[in-house]
Design a protein around this motif. Structure first.
Motif, PDB file in Angstrom:
ATOM      1  N   MET A 131       0.843  -1.185   0.000  1.00 35.67           N
ATOM      2  CA  MET A 131       0.000   0.000   0.000  1.00 35.67           C
ATOM      3  C   MET A 131       0.883   1.242   0.000  1.00 35.67           C
ATOM      4  O   MET A 131       2.069   1.188   0.305  1.00 35.67           O
ATOM      5  N   ALA A 132       0.270   2.363  -0.366  1.00 37.11           N
ATOM      6  CA  ALA A 132       0.992   3.631  -0.343  1.00 37.11           C
ATOM      7  C   ALA A 132       1.294   3.998   1.099  1.00 37.11           C
ATOM      8  O   ALA A 132       0.555   3.640   2.016  1.00 37.11           O
ATOM      9  N   PRO A 133       2.394   4.725   1.321  1.00 35.59           N
ATOM     10  CA  PRO A 133       2.700   5.126   2.696  1.00 35.59           C
ATOM     11  C   PRO A 133       1.643   6.092   3.208  1.00 35.59           C
ATOM     12  O   PRO A 133       0.932   6.719   2.425  1.00 35.59           O
ATOM     13  N   PRO A 134       1.532   6.239   4.455  1.00 38.04           N
ATOM     14  CA  PRO A 134       0.551   7.180   4.999  1.00 38.04           C
ATOM     15  C   PRO A 134       0.856   8.601   4.524  1.00 38.04           C
ATOM     16  O   PRO A 134       1.976   9.055   4.563  1.00 38.04           O
ATOM     17  N   GLY A 135      -0.100   9.283   3.998  1.00 33.50           N
ATOM     18  CA  GLY A 135       0.095  10.637   3.457  1.00 33.50           C
ATOM     19  C   GLY A 135       0.353  10.630   1.957  1.00 33.50           C
ATOM     20  O   GLY A 135       0.428  11.681   1.326  1.00 33.50           O
ATOM     21  N   GLY A 136       0.527   9.486   1.340  1.00 33.46           N
ATOM     22  CA  GLY A 136       0.713   9.378  -0.104  1.00 33.46           C
ATOM     23  C   GLY A 136       2.166   9.553  -0.530  1.00 33.46           C
ATOM     24  O   GLY A 136       3.061   9.835   0.258  1.00 33.46           O
TER      25      GLY A 136
END
Length: 98
Positions: free
Chosen positions: A10-15
């Protein structure tokens, strides 16, 4: 056999950060306007040298053809600025058999 759990990426938190997609190439050579200006300048210099050389070649008072007798001009010379059909008609006349 026990089913193993699959962990999805998944993408890291915050994109993700912004993607730099521009090409950062250094400017090389002259601009188009400067190349055009240099070309026109070279053309004008060449014409100036050509006109100067022609003026030096044709001295005033000298005869151009180095002869005093009359030379009848050729038919091609007389009809040089006329349409080609007039030259052919003058040279060959009416050729009905062609």
């Amino acid at each position: 056999m026990a089913a193993s759990k699959v962990k999805q990426d998944m993408a890291p938190p915050g994109g993700y950060g912004p993607v730099d997609y521009r090409r950062n190439l250094p400017r090389r050579g002259l601009s188009g306007y400067s190349m055009f200006g240099i070309g026109v300048g070279m053309l004008m210099f060449g014409y100036w040298r050509l006109f100067r050389w022609n003026r030096e070649r044709s001295q005033v008072g000298e005869k151009m053809f180095h002869t005093d007798r009359w030379i009848t001009p050729l038919t091609d010379e007389l009809y040089n600025l006329r349409p080609r059909e007039e030259l052919i008609n003058k040279k060959f006349g009416f050729l009905w058999y062609v």
